[in-house]
Design an enzyme around this catalytic site. Structure first.
Site, mmCIF file in Angstrom:
data_model
loop_
_atom_site.group_PDB
_atom_site.id
_atom_site.type_symbol
_atom_site.label_atom_id
_atom_site.label_comp_id
_atom_site.label_asym_id
_atom_site.label_seq_id
_atom_site.Cartn_x
_atom_site.Cartn_y
_atom_site.Cartn_z
ATOM 1 N N HIS A 56 -3.010 5.781 31.615
ATOM 2 C CA HIS A 56 -2.804 4.366 31.935
ATOM 3 C C HIS A 56 -3.019 3.527 30.675
ATOM 4 C CE1 HIS A 56 -3.672 4.668 36.544
ATOM 5 N NE2 HIS A 56 -2.820 5.601 36.127
ATOM 6 N N GLU A 58 -4.862 0.978 30.143
ATOM 7 C CA GLU A 58 -6.269 0.694 29.875
ATOM 8 C C GLU A 58 -6.961 1.887 29.213
ATOM 9 O OE1 GLU A 58 -5.556 -1.099 34.072
ATOM 10 O OE2 GLU A 58 -4.687 0.463 32.816
ATOM 11 N N CYS A 86 -7.083 -0.040 38.065
ATOM 12 C CA CYS A 86 -7.321 0.832 39.210
ATOM 13 C C CYS A 86 -8.765 1.335 39.176
ATOM 14 C CB CYS A 86 -6.341 2.010 39.193
ATOM 15 S SG CYS A 86 -6.672 3.205 37.862
ATOM 16 N N CYS A 89 -9.553 3.457 35.952
ATOM 17 C CA CYS A 89 -9.713 2.632 34.748
ATOM 18 C C CYS A 89 -10.970 1.771 34.828
ATOM 19 C CB CYS A 89 -8.472 1.777 34.536
ATOM 20 S SG CYS A 89 -7.006 2.764 34.153
#
Length: 147
Positions: A56, A58, A86, A89
């Site tokens: 992701h 992040e 999410c 993260c």
């Protein structure tokens, strides 16, 4: 004189990262990490390219910022991300002890606040910065995929 390096300024940069993800066929999420008005990490989703569910935006930004700083803690840093993080993260952000998270669009299904994931108690959260622009990019992406 007003500081031009505000949350909107940096979120626009994160949106540019999200556009790069969009162009690559990745879910269009962009992120950057800033310390003292200096961008030290910029990233976007790479889950398809890397065949990695943890890639992701992040997570990529956390790793790059930690490498830049030479340590695992991101104290005095701010994460700008176009979509609410999410649970995965948010957990990584908790452990990084990041000082501030600024996100654009809320993720009503998978966002950390919906699921109830806790952030570090010293982490400040600002939501809704350029939320419409971030949400529109996500809508465009998924509309194109459904055709």
């Amino acid at each position: 004189m007003e500081n031009p390096f505000n949350d909107t300024y940096f979120m626009k940069k994160a949106l540019q990262e999200a556009e790069m993800a969009f162009d690559k066929g990745e879910i269009p999420v962009g992120a950057l990490i800033v310390i003292n008005n200096t961008i030290i990490a910029r990233s976007h989703n790479l889950t398809e390219l890397l065949h990695d569910v943890t890639a992701h935006a992040e997570m990529q930004a956390i790793t790059a910022a930690a490498n830049f700083l030479g340590g695992k803690y991101l104290k005095e840093c701010t994460l700008y991300v176009t979509l609410e993080p999410c649970q995965m993260c948010a957990g990584a952000l908790y452990w990084s002890q990041i000082s501030k998270i600024v996100y654009g669009a809320s993720d009503e299904q998978r966002g950390f606040s919906k699921i109830g994931t806790q952030l570090h108690p010293k982490t400040e959260v600002v939501s809704g910065v350029l939320a419409e622009e971030a949400a529109e990019l996500m809508k465009r992406f998924f509309a194109a995929r459904r055709k």
